[in-house]
Design a protein around this motif. Structure first.
Motif, PDB file in Angstrom:
ATOM      1  N   THR A  38      23.172  37.328  35.399  1.00 32.49           N
ATOM      2  CA  THR A  38      23.637  38.721  35.283  1.00 32.49           C
ATOM      3  C   THR A  38      24.415  38.943  33.979  1.00 32.49           C
ATOM      4  N   VAL A  65      35.815  45.259  34.348  1.00 33.19           N
ATOM      5  CA  VAL A  65      36.475  45.462  35.648  1.00 33.19           C
ATOM      6  C   VAL A  65      35.853  44.457  36.618  1.00 33.19           C
ATOM      7  N   GLY A  66      36.664  43.531  37.109  1.00 32.82           N
ATOM      8  CA  GLY A  66      36.178  42.460  37.995  1.00 32.82           C
ATOM      9  C   GLY A  66      36.317  41.116  37.294  1.00 32.82           C
ATOM     10  N   ARG A  67      36.709  40.109  38.071  1.00 29.82           N
ATOM     11  CA  ARG A  67      36.941  38.776  37.476  1.00 29.82           C
ATOM     12  C   ARG A  67      36.291  37.683  38.326  1.00 29.82           C
ATOM     13  N   SER A  68      35.120  37.992  38.903  1.00 29.75           N
ATOM     14  CA  SER A  68      34.448  36.974  39.725  1.00 29.75           C
ATOM     15  C   SER A  68      33.829  35.895  38.839  1.00 29.75           C
ATOM     16  N   ILE A  72      30.847  34.860  39.017  1.00 31.33           N
ATOM     17  CA  ILE A  72      29.437  35.054  38.683  1.00 31.33           C
ATOM     18  C   ILE A  72      29.186  36.236  37.749  1.00 31.33           C
ATOM     19  N   HIS A  79      41.423  44.004  37.474  1.00 26.63           N
ATOM     20  CA  HIS A  79      41.187  43.505  38.829  1.00 26.63           C
ATOM     21  C   HIS A  79      42.026  44.332  39.795  1.00 26.63           C
ATOM     22  N   THR A  80      42.118  43.893  41.036  1.00 26.87           N
ATOM     23  CA  THR A  80      42.789  44.739  42.033  1.00 26.87           C
ATOM     24  C   THR A  80      44.299  44.870  41.795  1.00 26.87           C
ATOM     25  N   ARG A  81      44.891  43.959  41.034  1.00 20.67           N
ATOM     26  CA  ARG A  81      46.346  44.060  40.769  1.00 20.67           C
ATOM     27  C   ARG A  81      46.648  44.779  39.458  1.00 20.67           C
ATOM     28  N   ALA A 110      32.156  45.563  37.342  1.00 23.50           N
ATOM     29  CA  ALA A 110      31.584  44.669  38.359  1.00 23.50           C
ATOM     30  C   ALA A 110      32.622  44.457  39.445  1.00 23.50           C
ATOM     31  N   GLY A 120      32.141  46.009  42.791  1.00 25.16           N
ATOM     32  CA  GLY A 120      31.527  46.041  44.120  1.00 25.16           C
ATOM     33  C   GLY A 120      32.115  47.118  45.012  1.00 25.16           C
ATOM     34  N   VAL A 175      27.468  47.225  36.917  1.00 22.33           N
ATOM     35  CA  VAL A 175      26.839  46.065  37.556  1.00 22.33           C
ATOM     36  C   VAL A 175      26.753  46.261  39.072  1.00 22.33           C
ATOM     37  N   MET A 187      26.371  47.042  43.006  1.00 23.58           N
ATOM     38  CA  MET A 187      25.277  47.396  43.914  1.00 23.58           C
ATOM     39  C   MET A 187      25.903  47.651  45.275  1.00 23.58           C
ATOM     40  N   THR A 196      18.834  40.889  35.448  1.00 26.23           N
ATOM     41  CA  THR A 196      19.245  39.638  36.092  1.00 26.23           C
ATOM     42  C   THR A 196      18.009  38.795  36.421  1.00 26.23           C
TER      43      THR A 196
END
Ligand code: NAP
Length: 283
Positions: free
Chosen positions: A140, A163-166, A168, A188-190, A207, A209, A228, A230, A266
């Motif tokens: 991805t 936005v997002g720190r996963s 994957i 991220h959320t914080r 990303a 979610g 990103v 879905m 992807t």
């Protein structure tokens, strides 16, 4: 505003790969072989695995889908992976995530041979990305970078916000943007006052979610927005991204639709990784 046509860009990538793969039987005596393992009948996984098989067919990659009962033990699944690792006719192995709760995903990921890890999730491949040593890129994030290239956006010197720190998506795409000399901020959320951060972005990758995490007031005029996500839209029940598309498209310089943006890329990058794994065996 440019609507970033991931479907078309992915189709072009697949066509280029198909041309390459067509030369393999003469050069190497066979075509690449990808084995996808699906555990159980999770509806989303059924669709993803079917799409991967279709993409293989389009590129000329031999593909096998192994469906395992959802009650398969962790050890039995690991044993299956070990046998695929040892099989000289198998070039790439992908175990569709998520897995049933009784199976540790980390165990599965680390058991897949690094050189057959078409997802790029193996700890050695992750380390390779961060240490700039040879590795398989995760699909991805690699697809996102190809989308930027396809529309002529060079990250060098630009302010990028992810936005997002996963493991994957968020983290690897941030690293790839950094390696292309963007100045990168992760949310991220914080994150406190996220709109003030995302408004700084010239490239905004989302990303998270969650539907509508990014609204028009969070985007600056002309920003390149890569969605990103879905998700199922809570109002319409349809597939949607993380970005409030209709409103953000009014301000963005370029934006990916959902579906038809990152998703097809992807899978195209998965095809590319499979070809890479195959070629590495003949190097
Ligand atoms: P994930 O593992 O759940 O991570 C989500 C990240 O977003 C976390 O870092 C989380 O922060 C952050 N986040 C969640 N809600 C947020 C909010 N309201 N504000 C700010 N940050 C928020 O998800 P993922 O695996 O990275 O996937 C993200 C999305 O991309 C999902 O919709 C997934 O389906 C989609 N996806 C699409 C593709 C594709 O091919 N198109 C591939 C992979 C994933 P914390 O770290 O603080 O919890």
């Amino acid at each position: 505003m440019i609507l970033i046509d991931g479907k078309k860009i992915a189709a072009d990538l697949r066509a280029a790969l198909a041309e390459k793969v067509a030369t393999f039987p003469e050069k190497y005596g066979r075509v690449p072989h990808l084995v996808v393992v699906r555990v159980g009948e999770d509806p989303a996984s059924v669709v993803y695995v079917r799409n991967k098989a279709r993409a293989c067919d389009a590129v000329g990659i031999r593909n096998t889908t192994l469906v395992q009962d959802e009650n398969i033990t962790e050890e039995a699944l690991l044993e299956l992976i070990r046998s695929l690792n040892a099989d000289p006719e198998v070039d790439g192995i992908l175990v569709q995530l998520p897995l049933p709760k009784h199976i540790r995903e980390s165990k599965v990921i680390e058991t897949i041979a690094r050189e057959k890890d078409v997802d790029g999730f193996h700890p050695y491949n992750v380390a390779g990305l961060w240490q700039k040593t040879p590795h398989m890129n995760p699909c991805t994030p690699a697809g996102i970078m190809k989308l930027l290239d396809a529309i002529g956006v060079d990250p060098k010197g630009k302010r990028a916000v992810v936005v997002g720190r996963s493991n994957i998506v968020g983290l690897p795409v941030a690293k790839m943007l950094l390696d292309r000399h963007a100045t990168v901020t992760l949310c991220h959320t914080r994150t406190v006052d996220m709109p003030s951060v995302t408004r700084e972005a010239e490239i905004l990758v989302v990303a998270a979610g969650r539907a509508r995490v990014v609204t028009a007031n969070m985007v600056s005029e002309g920003a390149v927005v890569i969605d990103v996500g879905m998700n199922t839209d809570p109002e319409t029940g349809k597939l949607c991204g993380d970005v409030d598309f209709d409103a953000v498209a009014q301000k963005a310089g370029a934006i990916t639709p959902v579906p038809g943006g990152v998703g097809p890329m992807t899978i195209a990058c998965l095809m590319e990784n499979t070809v890479e794994c195959f070629l590495a065996r003949f190097a």
